[in-house]
Motif scaffolding. Structure first.
Motif, PDB file in Angstrom:
ATOM      1  N   ARG A 167       0.839  -1.201   0.000  1.00  0.00           N
ATOM      2  CA  ARG A 167       0.000   0.000   0.000  1.00  0.00           C
ATOM      3  C   ARG A 167       0.872   1.248   0.000  1.00  0.00           C
ATOM      4  N   ALA A 168       0.646   2.094  -0.998  1.00  0.00           N
ATOM      5  CA  ALA A 168       1.446   3.314  -1.116  1.00  0.00           C
ATOM      6  C   ALA A 168       1.189   4.291   0.021  1.00  0.00           C
ATOM      7  N   ASP A 169       0.019   4.164   0.690  1.00  0.00           N
ATOM      8  CA  ASP A 169      -0.296   5.086   1.782  1.00  0.00           C
ATOM      9  C   ASP A 169       0.286   4.632   3.121  1.00  0.00           C
ATOM     10  N   VAL A 170       1.027   3.522   3.118  1.00  0.00           N
ATOM     11  CA  VAL A 170       1.715   3.048   4.323  1.00  0.00           C
ATOM     12  C   VAL A 170       3.210   3.024   4.018  1.00  0.00           C
ATOM     13  N   PRO A 171       4.017   3.787   4.756  1.00  0.00           N
ATOM     14  CA  PRO A 171       5.460   3.785   4.503  1.00  0.00           C
ATOM     15  C   PRO A 171       6.034   2.378   4.636  1.00  0.00           C
ATOM     16  N   PRO A 172       7.102   2.063   3.909  1.00  0.00           N
ATOM     17  CA  PRO A 172       7.737   0.751   4.091  1.00  0.00           C
ATOM     18  C   PRO A 172       8.138   0.572   5.551  1.00  0.00           C
ATOM     19  N   THR A 173       7.753  -0.537   6.108  1.00  0.00           N
ATOM     20  CA  THR A 173       7.908  -0.743   7.554  1.00  0.00           C
ATOM     21  C   THR A 173       8.437  -2.133   7.849  1.00  0.00           C
ATOM     22  N   ARG A 174       9.383  -2.186   8.770  1.00  0.00           N
ATOM     23  CA  ARG A 174       9.917  -3.451   9.288  1.00  0.00           C
ATOM     24  C   ARG A 174       9.403  -3.592  10.710  1.00  0.00           C
ATOM     25  N   ILE A 175       8.711  -4.655  10.981  1.00  0.00           N
ATOM     26  CA  ILE A 175       8.092  -4.900  12.281  1.00  0.00           C
ATOM     27  C   ILE A 175       8.907  -5.973  12.994  1.00  0.00           C
ATOM     28  N   VAL A 176       9.374  -5.654  14.196  1.00  0.00           N
ATOM     29  CA  VAL A 176      10.280  -6.560  14.899  1.00  0.00           C
ATOM     30  C   VAL A 176       9.763  -6.839  16.314  1.00  0.00           C
ATOM     31  N   ALA A 177       9.607  -8.115  16.621  1.00  0.00           N
ATOM     32  CA  ALA A 177       9.276  -8.562  17.979  1.00  0.00           C
ATOM     33  C   ALA A 177      10.228  -9.687  18.347  1.00  0.00           C
ATOM     34  N   ASP A 178      10.259 -10.055  19.607  1.00  0.00           N
ATOM     35  CA  ASP A 178      11.100 -11.180  20.021  1.00  0.00           C
ATOM     36  C   ASP A 178      10.722 -12.456  19.278  1.00  0.00           C
ATOM     37  N   SER A 179       9.431 -12.561  18.917  1.00  0.00           N
ATOM     38  CA  SER A 179       8.927 -13.791  18.306  1.00  0.00           C
ATOM     39  C   SER A 179       9.050 -13.824  16.791  1.00  0.00           C
TER      40      SER A 179
END
Length: 227
Positions: A167-179
């Motif tokens: 989605r162009a309306d959401v910036p490129p994102t890296r999501i990081v959790a312990d899991s």
């Protein structure tokens, strides 16, 4: 790998958990505001019942809802009902959903949800599990995102990351959790890394929390469209 039969078992357990907790309310508490803006607890319970009916429609080859207006009208109609009626309706419609899911079928087929969204039929039980688990939290009766299983939380984060991916309306994102780690958003620009506890990440992605307890290394938290 999606396992609809296993997910149907999880739906049953999650529903029983919700019904057991909600049975401790009374009619006045049912009419009180939920955590969803503009919705009482009665709205949440009515939605769960009507959603079960809608998912039966999908499994049986009918449109999910007659129309968006009819969906909203049905929830508004059923929201003021007494608690006992609400809980009986959730139980009855969930049983109908479970029965529809038990019918031998081609789980690999593509089905259409609302707003033109399509998915594999095999994911419909997990979609129902999402409804039951998150709306249990939305009732505001002592069940929190932290109470969700680690497996469910990880799967739902992955599901929502996929939903926002590209989605162009959401910036490129890296999501990081312990899991685990997930990618979402568009492709233009360097990704923002958002890290934190898995329940907090789920709350942000699902629109249940503002993300104030997440770490972005000083970057702005990417805005997310409503679900």
């Amino acid at each position: 790998m999606i396992d609809p039969v296993r997910d149907l078992v999880s739906v049953h357990k999650a529903t029983e958990r919700l019904l057991g907790a909600a049975a401790g309310l009374d009619d006045a508490a049912c009419a009180e505001p939920s955590r969803l803006p503009g919705w009482s607890r009665g709205h949440v319970l009515a939605h769960l019942s009507r959603n079960a009916d809608a998912l039966v429609n999908i499994l049986e080859g009918r449109p999910m809802y007659v129309s968006a207006e009819a969906r909203e009208a049905d929830i508004e109609r059923d929201a003021p009902r007494p608690l006992g009626v609400q809980l009986a309706d959730v139980r009855k419609t969930t049983a109908r959903f479970q029965a529809a899911g038990a019918v031998p079928a081609d789980w690999s087929r593509t089905v259409e949800l609302r707003n033109g969204v399509t998915d594999a039929a095999a994911r419909i039980p997990f979609r129902r599990l999402i409804e039951v688990e998150l709306h249990h939290v939305d009732l505001g009766i002592g069940y929190e995102l932290e109470d969700l299983s680690e497996e469910f939380t990880g799967r739902e984060i992955a599901f929502l990351a996929q939903r926002f991916s590209g989605r162009a309306d959401v910036p490129p994102t890296r999501i990081v959790a312990d899991s685990g780690e997930w990618r979402t958003g568009g492709e233009d620009g360097a990704p923002v890394t958002v890290s934190g506890a898995a329940p907090a990440l789920l709350g942000w992605l699902a629109g249940r929390r503002d993300g104030a307890d997440l770490d972005t290394a000083g970057a702005l938290l990417p805005p997310l469209p409503p679900l």
